[in-house]
Scaffold this motif. Sequence first.
Motif, PDB file in Angstrom:
ATOM      1  N   ALA A 543       0.825  -1.211   0.000  1.00  0.00           N
ATOM      2  CA  ALA A 543       0.000   0.000   0.000  1.00  0.00           C
ATOM      3  C   ALA A 543       0.856   1.257   0.000  1.00  0.00           C
ATOM      4  CB  ALA A 543      -0.928  -0.007   1.217  1.00  0.00           C
ATOM      5  N   LEU A 546       1.409   2.740  -3.396  1.00  0.00           N
ATOM      6  CA  LEU A 546       0.252   3.377  -4.022  1.00  0.00           C
ATOM      7  C   LEU A 546       0.186   4.855  -3.677  1.00  0.00           C
ATOM      8  CD1 LEU A 546      -2.549   0.689  -3.457  1.00  0.00           C
ATOM      9  CD2 LEU A 546      -1.094   1.020  -5.463  1.00  0.00           C
ATOM     10  N   LEU A 573      -0.843  -7.079  -6.008  1.00  0.00           N
ATOM     11  CA  LEU A 573      -1.334  -6.396  -4.818  1.00  0.00           C
ATOM     12  C   LEU A 573      -2.338  -7.282  -4.096  1.00  0.00           C
ATOM     13  CD1 LEU A 573      -0.691  -3.830  -6.896  1.00  0.00           C
ATOM     14  CD2 LEU A 573      -1.747  -2.572  -5.019  1.00  0.00           C
ATOM     15  N   THR A 577      -5.747  -4.554   0.191  1.00  0.00           N
ATOM     16  CA  THR A 577      -5.066  -3.291  -0.091  1.00  0.00           C
ATOM     17  C   THR A 577      -5.801  -2.526  -1.185  1.00  0.00           C
ATOM     18  OG1 THR A 577      -2.920  -4.213   0.532  1.00  0.00           O
ATOM     19  CG2 THR A 577      -2.893  -2.264  -0.860  1.00  0.00           C
ATOM     20  N   VAL A 578      -6.217  -3.247  -2.224  1.00  0.00           N
ATOM     21  CA  VAL A 578      -6.948  -2.608  -3.322  1.00  0.00           C
ATOM     22  C   VAL A 578      -8.286  -2.060  -2.832  1.00  0.00           C
ATOM     23  CG1 VAL A 578      -8.070  -3.000  -5.553  1.00  0.00           C
ATOM     24  CG2 VAL A 578      -5.821  -4.003  -5.087  1.00  0.00           C
ATOM     25  N   ALA A 585      -5.332   2.555  -6.177  1.00  0.00           N
ATOM     26  CA  ALA A 585      -5.060   1.297  -6.880  1.00  0.00           C
ATOM     27  C   ALA A 585      -5.541   1.366  -8.325  1.00  0.00           C
ATOM     28  CB  ALA A 585      -5.740   0.140  -6.156  1.00  0.00           C
ATOM     29  N   PHE A 617      -9.940  -2.655 -10.737  1.00  0.00           N
ATOM     30  CA  PHE A 617      -8.569  -3.149 -10.778  1.00  0.00           C
ATOM     31  C   PHE A 617      -8.542  -4.361 -11.710  1.00  0.00           C
ATOM     32  CE2 PHE A 617      -4.861  -5.520  -9.232  1.00  0.00           C
ATOM     33  CZ  PHE A 617      -3.924  -4.508  -9.113  1.00  0.00           C
TER      34      PHE A 617
END
Length: 698
Positions: A543, A546, A573, A577-578, A585, A617
């Motif tokens: 993270a 990003l 990833l 986190t996304v 992201a 994503f």
Amino acid sequence: MENIIRLLIIDDDLNDAEMMVSTLKSAGFAVRPERAEDEEELHEKLRSHTPDVVICTLNHPELSLEKVVEANQHMGRHAPIVAVATSPDLDVVDCMELGAHDMVQKNRLDHLRHVVTRAAEFQRQWRRLKTFESGLRDTERRCKTLLDSSRDAIAYVHEGMHTYANTSYLELFGYSHLDDIEGIPLMDMVSRDDQQKLKDFLRAYERNRGQDQDASDSEPLDLQIRTAGGEALAVQMEFSPATIDGEPCTQILIRNRTSNTRELEKQLNYLAQRDLITGLYNRQYFMERLQDAFSTATQGNGNASLIELRIDRFSNIRETVGVAGGDLVLGDIGKLLEEVCAEEDIVARFDGEAFAILTRQWESETLERFTQGILETISNHICDVEGRSLTCTASMGVARIDENAPDMNELLSRAQKACQQAAREGNGHRVVIYRPKEREMTQKQLDETWTARISEAIRDNRLHLLYQPVVSLHGESGERYEVFMRLLDEDGEAISPAEFMPSAERTNMAKALDRWVIDHAVQRLATQRKAGHDTIFFIKITAGSLHDPGMLPWIMERLKEHRIPAECVVFELKENTVVAYLKQAKEFAKALKSVHCQLALEDFGNGLNPFQVLNHFPADYLKVDASFTRNLPSSEENQKAMRQITDTAHSQNRLILAQQVEDANSLSILWGLGINYIQGNFLQPPSEGLEYDFSTMG
């Protein structure tokens, strides 16, 4: 054991529900979420699933907190309900009075993480309690059976009246059934001359119980009893506290005074507690006393320390003087320990050359003096073994027992680890007091510790890359490897990222680690491709990257500098986190896709609607969460979930990768499910080399 939490979420906003799931995944849970949108679906979910925790958002248009609590009770569930408030005006007390376990504000996901963790632990402990209660009832039934069949005369008395008597007791007094003596006071069954003696004894006995003294240590009482036929018998009565049907009472054990069974029993008890070689207490007795000390300390009534002591290089001693001579050495050390330890300390031979000491010494300074004194006494002692003089040293490991002590097994493990460390350092003759590991520190202490250690590792070039093959189950060409990073400690031992990455991601260290990994991985990839290998690397991104505006230009520059085709790098990833940083992201993915880099989404599949995140994503590879792979051959639930994820992914032209594959049975199941790629120690553990023979799976 897999840290799985089965979650039932009541929230009309799917994105918010996914954010809750992601938050709990970041706390280390393997989340199995379900979501109910109306009352009928709520009842169905409660009927078909056993949730560990229910999360109920309070502004749901159809499901109020009252309805959720009522449904939970109606369906016979005990799951704690965490209310999630959307307004700061809502009161936690009102929610708890309605039946909620606790309440958190919806915008405080950090608070939600702690509350759900506590609620899940509450539910786990409640289930354990029910298991123990069931076991207690079963134990009481078996004890009742043993009492009924005992040859000793045993009765239970409450307020002077009999509530239970076994067959031997009834026969002793000349009765046939319990009903015959239920209305007879104990006093009436004792001869008139001894009744005052019994009254005085019982008053003292009850007084000791009222002062929390151990009434079970009271001396037996010599009396004459009267049978139903008027016969006088000389007996010994022993009194001890007991319970029957949950009510406190007194157990009476009667022995004939003319027998010598009590003295024999004392001798047998002594032998049962002792080690025959050293004369010290044995392991079984020590464990009982350790349990007592553990209970006392965790209730705040007095700390203690557990010490493991091992004679250094005892195998050499035994080779020199033989097995019998080795036993003499053990006996000598046992006597020394009894002499230097306090009377209230418990000293035992644990196993082989290992001894255990349970002491009230706990403060660092006094504990240090105590243990060093023992080591000096042992090293200065000369053992005389059949005319041969021997000296030896010992190593000691100490685990302290206080209110925060872990369970018994962990205490023993801590003392053992500390003792092993002492034996390694300087060839023994040392003491190591167990210090809390990172997971036992506060988060601030942990982060500060790891920031310093990571900075030192980067400075001293103690970071290290490993590679694990990612293998096609259907003969796809090319060589694929996932890149792993390890940090080496001062002794050159590898530390898993699972230990330090959570701290690194809470600080700025994650960005520095990402750059180090990418830089060194790209260099290795360039060398590999120049040698003629069609190699693709999977490289993890955290993270922290990003939020680094300079990361993307820097990645492009590295690829260009080493002439690496962008499609040969898959940036990976984690799903949570996304979800947590969806905007960043999305921008990161768009930039990487524009230069033809590939993307992978790690730990995929635990969300309520995991494929929704792919709208933002566009991952090429979906690495299914490892919790679905573990126990795959025996888990129909996991097989079903893997099949659903795979079928949906293939319909969207995405590739599925199963990680942590550990056995051949799992591999065959994954092949049958249509999984595209696998990786795991069954194929090859992470290693420094890039030499895996990919043709073996073709």
